[in-house]
Design a protein around this motif. Sequence first.
Motif, short mmCIF file in Angstrom:
data_model
loop_
_atom_site.label_atom_id
_atom_site.label_comp_id
_atom_site.label_asym_id
_atom_site.label_seq_id
_atom_site.Cartn_x
_atom_site.Cartn_y
_atom_site.Cartn_z
N ALA A 63 5.80 47.67 22.10
CA ALA A 63 6.24 46.51 22.15
C ALA A 63 5.85 45.76 23.39
O ALA A 63 5.53 44.50 23.58
CB ALA A 63 7.74 46.21 21.81
N ILE A 64 6.13 46.40 24.83
CA ILE A 64 5.50 45.64 25.76
C ILE A 64 4.23 46.09 26.48
O ILE A 64 4.00 45.86 27.49
CB ILE A 64 6.70 46.24 27.08
N GLY A 65 3.57 46.65 25.41
CA GLY A 65 2.06 46.90 25.85
C GLY A 65 1.72 48.19 26.55
O GLY A 65 0.60 48.34 27.09
N ILE A 66 2.47 49.10 26.74
CA ILE A 66 2.27 50.58 27.49
C ILE A 66 1.69 51.47 26.65
O ILE A 66 0.83 52.19 27.03
CB ILE A 66 3.68 50.76 28.09
N LEU A 67 2.16 51.60 25.30
CA LEU A 67 1.52 52.49 24.43
C LEU A 67 0.78 51.63 23.35
O LEU A 67 1.08 50.50 23.14
CB LEU A 67 2.58 53.39 23.86
N THR A 142 17.22 44.54 11.05
CA THR A 142 18.07 44.45 11.93
C THR A 142 17.94 43.48 12.98
O THR A 142 16.64 43.36 13.20
CB THR A 142 18.47 45.87 12.63
N ILE A 143 18.84 42.94 13.88
CA ILE A 143 18.57 42.00 14.77
C ILE A 143 17.89 42.66 15.86
O ILE A 143 16.71 41.98 16.33
CB ILE A 143 19.69 41.77 15.38
N SER A 144 18.07 44.06 16.13
CA SER A 144 17.19 44.69 17.22
C SER A 144 15.69 44.71 16.81
O SER A 144 14.79 44.42 17.53
CB SER A 144 17.72 46.24 17.26
N GLN A 145 15.59 44.92 15.48
CA GLN A 145 13.90 44.88 14.92
C GLN A 145 13.54 43.50 15.18
O GLN A 145 12.11 43.41 15.59
CB GLN A 145 14.02 45.83 13.64
N SER A 146 14.04 42.65 14.97
CA SER A 146 13.66 41.34 15.01
C SER A 146 13.21 41.18 16.45
O SER A 146 12.19 40.23 16.69
CB SER A 146 14.77 40.37 14.65
N VAL A 147 14.13 41.44 17.36
CA VAL A 147 13.71 41.22 18.82
C VAL A 147 12.42 41.85 19.12
O VAL A 147 11.75 41.32 20.21
CB VAL A 147 15.06 41.54 19.80
N GLU A 148 12.23 43.09 18.82
CA GLU A 148 11.06 43.87 18.89
C GLU A 148 9.95 43.19 18.60
O GLU A 148 8.82 43.21 19.37
CB GLU A 148 11.33 45.18 18.48
N ALA A 149 9.90 42.60 17.30
CA ALA A 149 8.86 42.19 16.53
C ALA A 149 8.55 40.66 17.46
O ALA A 149 7.40 40.26 17.64
CB ALA A 149 9.11 41.69 15.31
N ASP A 150 9.58 40.17 18.12
CA ASP A 150 9.48 38.80 18.89
C ASP A 150 8.55 39.13 19.83
O ASP A 150 7.89 38.40 20.39
CB ASP A 150 11.10 38.54 19.20
N LEU A 151 9.08 40.28 20.63
CA LEU A 151 8.25 40.78 21.77
C LEU A 151 7.10 40.87 21.79
O LEU A 151 6.11 40.52 22.38
CB LEU A 151 9.18 41.82 22.52
N ARG A 152 6.53 41.62 20.49
CA ARG A 152 5.30 42.06 20.17
C ARG A 152 4.52 40.80 19.84
O ARG A 152 3.17 40.76 20.20
CB ARG A 152 5.24 43.16 19.06
N VAL A 173 5.92 41.34 33.07
CA VAL A 173 7.23 40.27 32.99
C VAL A 173 8.11 40.68 31.61
O VAL A 173 9.13 40.61 31.61
CB VAL A 173 6.56 38.91 32.95
N ALA A 174 7.10 40.89 30.59
CA ALA A 174 7.85 41.06 29.24
C ALA A 174 8.86 42.46 29.48
O ALA A 174 9.88 42.41 28.91
CB ALA A 174 6.91 41.68 28.11
#
Length: 233
Positions: A63-67, A142-152, A173-174
């Motif tokens: 999600a943060i672009g490392i993998l 889940t809310i957690s999954q929504s936030v991960e998708a938001d980040l992506r 920054v992300a």
Amino acid sequence: MLLLSFQPIKIKKIYEEIVEQLKEMISNGELKPGQKLPSERDMAESLGVSRASVREALTALEAIGILDIRPGEGTFVRETSVSATFAPLAMVLEMEQNPGGQLMEVRRVLETEMAALAAQRATEEDLKNIKTNLNHMKTAQTISQSVEADLRFHFTIAEATHNTILLRIMNTVADLMHNAFRVQREELFADKGTEIICEHEAIYNAIRDRNSEAAKSKMLQHIDNIQAGIEFQ
């Protein structure tokens, strides 16, 4: 005698420990850009944890672009990874007054321009990736999954600029925002998820329509609303 105001020690979640280990391996060169990671099963056995914890850690790092998780191929370290900058920059921010507010200012500068550039440069594949993450926000269980998708979603916009330096800065920054304010972001999404998704849809539509000014304006509106919804210390 010097008196220090220590805070109670918080126990990290298992996936967060895995994330830290993988970041350290990338930072010290044990894992190199482009290198394939062991399978989830092998990593779980080596770490003595469940595959679910490994999967959660890999998803967070993607999600943060490392993998880069490639279905049917495996998980790879992204060529654009700059994880070596995370620790020292995070330490500097810890010493700053109102680091959250400052990070939001950085996001406002970076992401509004990235949205405008994405509207000019996004390929059909880029648009597909942005749309996919928007859909994941809508269908998350889940809310957690929504936030991960938001980040992506935001990361794929950065990719659509086709500016490697911007992408690297966005990664850093992300990552800092995600680690420092994950709980607050989840609380905000739980309260205003529908509104947040609508804002993302407006950003996507502007990028799809090649309207740079609208993309920039919609991104600015979104970031302002997020900042208003999170109380930074």
